[in-house]
Design an enzyme around this catalytic site. Structure first.
Site, PDB file in Angstrom:
ATOM      1  N   SER A 146       0.864  -1.196   0.000  1.00  0.00           N
ATOM      2  CA  SER A 146       0.000   0.000   0.000  1.00  0.00           C
ATOM      3  C   SER A 146       0.890   1.232   0.000  1.00  0.00           C
ATOM      4  O   SER A 146       2.086   1.143   0.305  1.00  0.00           O
ATOM      5  CB  SER A 146      -0.845  -0.037   1.278  1.00  0.00           C
ATOM      6  OG  SER A 146      -1.380   1.218   1.590  1.00  0.00           O
ATOM      7  N   TYR A 159      -2.922  -0.383  10.326  1.00  0.00           N
ATOM      8  CA  TYR A 159      -2.826  -0.717   8.890  1.00  0.00           C
ATOM      9  C   TYR A 159      -1.468  -0.283   8.341  1.00  0.00           C
ATOM     10  O   TYR A 159      -0.810  -1.032   7.614  1.00  0.00           O
ATOM     11  CB  TYR A 159      -3.965  -0.010   8.147  1.00  0.00           C
ATOM     12  CG  TYR A 159      -4.062  -0.308   6.663  1.00  0.00           C
ATOM     13  CD1 TYR A 159      -4.627  -1.499   6.210  1.00  0.00           C
ATOM     14  CD2 TYR A 159      -3.610   0.611   5.718  1.00  0.00           C
ATOM     15  CE1 TYR A 159      -4.742  -1.766   4.853  1.00  0.00           C
ATOM     16  CE2 TYR A 159      -3.719   0.350   4.357  1.00  0.00           C
ATOM     17  CZ  TYR A 159      -4.292  -0.842   3.932  1.00  0.00           C
ATOM     18  OH  TYR A 159      -4.391  -1.107   2.580  1.00  0.00           O
TER      19      TYR A 159
HETATM   20  N1  LIG Z   1      -8.611  -0.089  -2.306  1.00  0.00           N
HETATM   21  C1  LIG Z   1      -7.478   0.548  -2.208  1.00  0.00           C
HETATM   22  O1  LIG Z   1      -7.381   1.740  -2.525  1.00  0.00           O
HETATM   23  C2  LIG Z   1      -6.232  -0.174  -1.729  1.00  0.00           C
HETATM   24  C3  LIG Z   1      -5.037   0.537  -1.738  1.00  0.00           C
HETATM   25  C4  LIG Z   1      -3.872  -0.092  -1.312  1.00  0.00           C
HETATM   26  C5  LIG Z   1      -3.913  -1.409  -0.913  1.00  0.00           C
HETATM   27  N2  LIG Z   1      -5.100  -2.084  -0.903  1.00  0.00           N
HETATM   28  C6  LIG Z   1      -5.046  -3.486  -0.485  1.00  0.00           C
HETATM   29  O2  LIG Z   1      -5.593  -4.287  -1.500  1.00  0.00           O
HETATM   30  C7  LIG Z   1      -6.123  -5.485  -0.921  1.00  0.00           C
HETATM   31  C8  LIG Z   1      -7.561  -5.665  -1.394  1.00  0.00           C
HETATM   32  O3  LIG Z   1      -8.331  -4.575  -0.885  1.00  0.00           O
HETATM   33  P1  LIG Z   1      -9.684  -4.061  -1.581  1.00  0.00           P
HETATM   34  O4  LIG Z   1      -9.572  -2.604  -1.701  1.00  0.00           O
HETATM   35  O5  LIG Z   1      -9.997  -4.893  -2.749  1.00  0.00           O
HETATM   36  O6  LIG Z   1     -10.713  -4.332  -0.359  1.00  0.00           O
HETATM   37  P2  LIG Z   1     -12.058  -5.184  -0.285  1.00  0.00           P
HETATM   38  O7  LIG Z   1     -12.910  -4.952  -1.466  1.00  0.00           O
HETATM   39  O8  LIG Z   1     -12.604  -4.910   1.068  1.00  0.00           O
HETATM   40  O9  LIG Z   1     -11.535  -6.704  -0.375  1.00  0.00           O
HETATM   41  C9  LIG Z   1     -10.844  -7.295   0.676  1.00  0.00           C
HETATM   42  C10 LIG Z   1     -10.829  -8.794   0.446  1.00  0.00           C
HETATM   43  O10 LIG Z   1     -10.116  -9.415   1.542  1.00  0.00           O
HETATM   44  C11 LIG Z   1     -10.936 -10.454   2.079  1.00  0.00           C
HETATM   45  N3  LIG Z   1     -10.657 -10.623   3.503  1.00  0.00           N
HETATM   46  C12 LIG Z   1     -10.752  -9.711   4.487  1.00  0.00           C
HETATM   47  N4  LIG Z   1     -10.460 -10.269   5.681  1.00  0.00           N
HETATM   48  C13 LIG Z   1     -10.174 -11.575   5.423  1.00  0.00           C
HETATM   49  C14 LIG Z   1      -9.834 -12.674   6.242  1.00  0.00           C
HETATM   50  N5  LIG Z   1      -9.692 -12.558   7.578  1.00  0.00           N
HETATM   51  N6  LIG Z   1      -9.618 -13.882   5.651  1.00  0.00           N
HETATM   52  C15 LIG Z   1      -9.753 -14.020   4.298  1.00  0.00           C
HETATM   53  N7  LIG Z   1     -10.077 -13.003   3.473  1.00  0.00           N
HETATM   54  C16 LIG Z   1     -10.306 -11.816   4.043  1.00  0.00           C
HETATM   55  C17 LIG Z   1     -12.363  -9.956   1.835  1.00  0.00           C
HETATM   56  O11 LIG Z   1     -13.309 -11.001   1.848  1.00  0.00           O
HETATM   57  P3  LIG Z   1     -14.177 -11.441   3.147  1.00  0.00           P
HETATM   58  O12 LIG Z   1     -14.530 -10.194   3.894  1.00  0.00           O
HETATM   59  O13 LIG Z   1     -15.319 -12.151   2.526  1.00  0.00           O
HETATM   60  O14 LIG Z   1     -13.296 -12.356   3.944  1.00  0.00           O
HETATM   61  C18 LIG Z   1     -12.214  -9.404   0.427  1.00  0.00           C
HETATM   62  O15 LIG Z   1     -12.293 -10.434  -0.519  1.00  0.00           O
HETATM   63  C19 LIG Z   1      -5.975  -5.313   0.590  1.00  0.00           C
HETATM   64  O16 LIG Z   1      -4.808  -5.954   1.026  1.00  0.00           O
HETATM   65  C20 LIG Z   1      -5.831  -3.814   0.757  1.00  0.00           C
HETATM   66  O17 LIG Z   1      -5.139  -3.485   1.931  1.00  0.00           O
HETATM   67  C21 LIG Z   1      -6.260  -1.500  -1.297  1.00  0.00           C
END
Ligand SMILES: NC(=O)c1ccc[n+]([C@@H]2O[C@H](COP(=O)([O-])OP(=O)(O)OC[C@H]3O[C@@H](n4cnc5c(N)ncnc54)[C@H](OP(=O)(O)O)[C@@H]3O)[C@@H](O)[C@H]2O)c1
Length: 262
Positions: A146, A159
Site C-alpha cells: 500500500s 494498517y
Molecule cells: N482499495 C485501495 O485503494 C487499496 C489501496 C492499497 C492497498 N489495498 C489493499 O488491497 C487489498 C484488497 O483490498 P480491496 O480494496 O480490494 O478491499 P475489499 O474490497 O474490502 O476486499 C478485501 C478482500 O479481503 C478479504 N478478507 C478480508 N479479511 C479476510 C480474512 N480474515 N480472511 C480471508 N479473506 C479476508 C475480503 O473477503 P471477506 O470479507 O469475505 O473475507 C475481500 O475479498 C488489501 O490488502 C488492501 O489493503 C487497497
C-alpha cells in the site's frame, strides 16, 4: 516470444481476498493470462461469483472459504488448492482490512484484526504456499502492499504498521527463498474505489483533494493492477525478487505541479 514470456498457461494461482475488489480483479487478470485460479476469503457467495467469472474465461476455478488470520485455516486453504487444482505456482496475498480509528482509541482487538489479516495472514499463506512451491521447483508470491508501506496514514496506524511490515516481509522472504527459485515481490496500489475505501469516496471534498494530489488525475480501477500482477506471476520476472511496484498514478513520485482535478 512476448506472449510466451507473460503466459500463465498450465499454472495454478491462488488469490486470497479474491472474492471482490482488487483481489478479484487480479484473479481475473491471471485467468486471462492462462492460469487456473483459486480464490479465497470468508464470504462464499462472493467467491462463487468470482469463480463463475474465471470459468467464463475458460479456466478452472476453485472457491475456497478461509480466514487468513487463522494459520490452521490457511494451511487447509493451500491443501484445498493443491487437491482441487493439482498444485500451486502463484500466490497473491490480497486479503486485507482497514479501519479508520484515532490511535488513542485503538483497542487490542482492532489492532489484532487489522495486523493479523494484513501481516500475519500474508506470512502464513506465504509459508504454506512456499512449502508446496519448493517441492515443485519454484513459484511466485505477490504481496499486496500500500502507499502506507511508504508513508504514514493518520488514524490508520495498525494498517500502516502492517503494510510497512508487508514490505519488510517481502524483502526478507525474497532473500531466504531465492535458493528455492521462489520470487517474492509486492504490488503497492494507490487509491482505488472498493468496498474498503467506499466510505472515503462518499465525501466529495475528500475526493476533490485526493484527485488534486494524484499526478494521473484519476483514481485506479482494478484493471490497472492487471499488468503488474501478470508480470510478477510470469516467467518475465524470474530475475526480479524483493521488489515493490507501486501502481498509484504517480502519487509517490511527487506532487503535481498543477492539480488535474476532475
Ligand atoms: N482499495 C485501495 O485503494 C487499496 C489501496 C492499497 C492497498 N489495498 C489493499 O488491497 C487489498 C484488497 O483490498 P480491496 O480494496 O480490494 O478491499 P475489499 O474490497 O474490502 O476486499 C478485501 C478482500 O479481503 C478479504 N478478507 C478480508 N479479511 C479476510 C480474512 N480474515 N480472511 C480471508 N479473506 C479476508 C475480503 O473477503 P471477506 O470479507 O469475505 O473475507 C475481500 O475479498 C488489501 O490488502 C488492501 O489493503 C487497497
Amino acid at each position: 516470444m512476448c506472449g510466451e514470456l507473460f503466459s500463465l498457461e498450465g499454472k495454478v494461482a491462488l488469490v486470497t481476498g479474491g472474492g471482490r475488489g482488487l483481489g478479484r480483479g487480479m484473479a481475473l487478470a491471471l485467468a486471462a493470462a492462462g492460469a487456473d485460479v483459486a480464490v479465497a476469503a470468508r464470504t462464499r457467495t462472493q467467491l462463487e461469483e468470482a469463480a463463475t467469472e474465471i470459468g467464463r474465461l475458460g479456466r478452472r476455478a476453485l472457491p475456497v472459504v478461509a480466514d487468513v488470520r487463522d494459520p490452521g485455516s490457511v494451511s487447509a486453504m493451500v491443501r484445498a488448492v493443491v487437491g482441487g487444482l493439482g498444485g500451486l505456482d502463484v500466490l497473491v496475498n490480497a486479503a486485507g482490512v482497514n479501519r479508520r480509528i484515532p490511535s488513542l482509541e485503538v483497542t487490542p482487538e482492532s489492532w489484532d484484526e487489522i495486523v493479523d489479516t494484513n501481516l500475519k495472514g500474508t506470512f502464513f499463506a506465504s509459508q504454506a504456499a512456499a512449502r508446496v512451491m519448493r517441492e515443485r521447483g519454484g513459484g511466485k508470491i505477490i504481496n499486496i502492499a500500500s502507499l502506507a508501506s511508504e508513508i504514514g496514514l493518520p488514524r490508520r496506524v495498525p494498517y500502516t504498521a502492517a503494510k510497512a511490515g508487508v514490505l519488510g516481509l517481502t524483502r526478507a522472504l525474497a532473500v531466504e527463498w531465492a535458493p528455492y527459485n521462489i520470487q517474492v515481490n509486492a504490488i503497492g496500489p494507490g487509491y482505488f474505489r472498493t468496498e474498503m475505501t467506499e466510505p472515503l469516496f462518499r465525501d466529495p471534498e475528500w475526493v476533490k483533494r485526493l484527485l488534486s494530489r494524484i499526478p494521473a488525475g484519476r483514481v485506479g480501477v482494478p484493471e490497472d493492477l492487471a499488468g503488474a500482477a501478470i508480470f510478477l506471476a510470469s516467467r518475465a520476472s524470474d530475475y526480479i525478487t524483493g521488489q515493490i511496484i507501486y501502481v498509484d498514478g504517480g502519487f509517490l513520485a511527487g506532487w503535481p505541479d498543477r492539480p488535474r482535478a476532475g
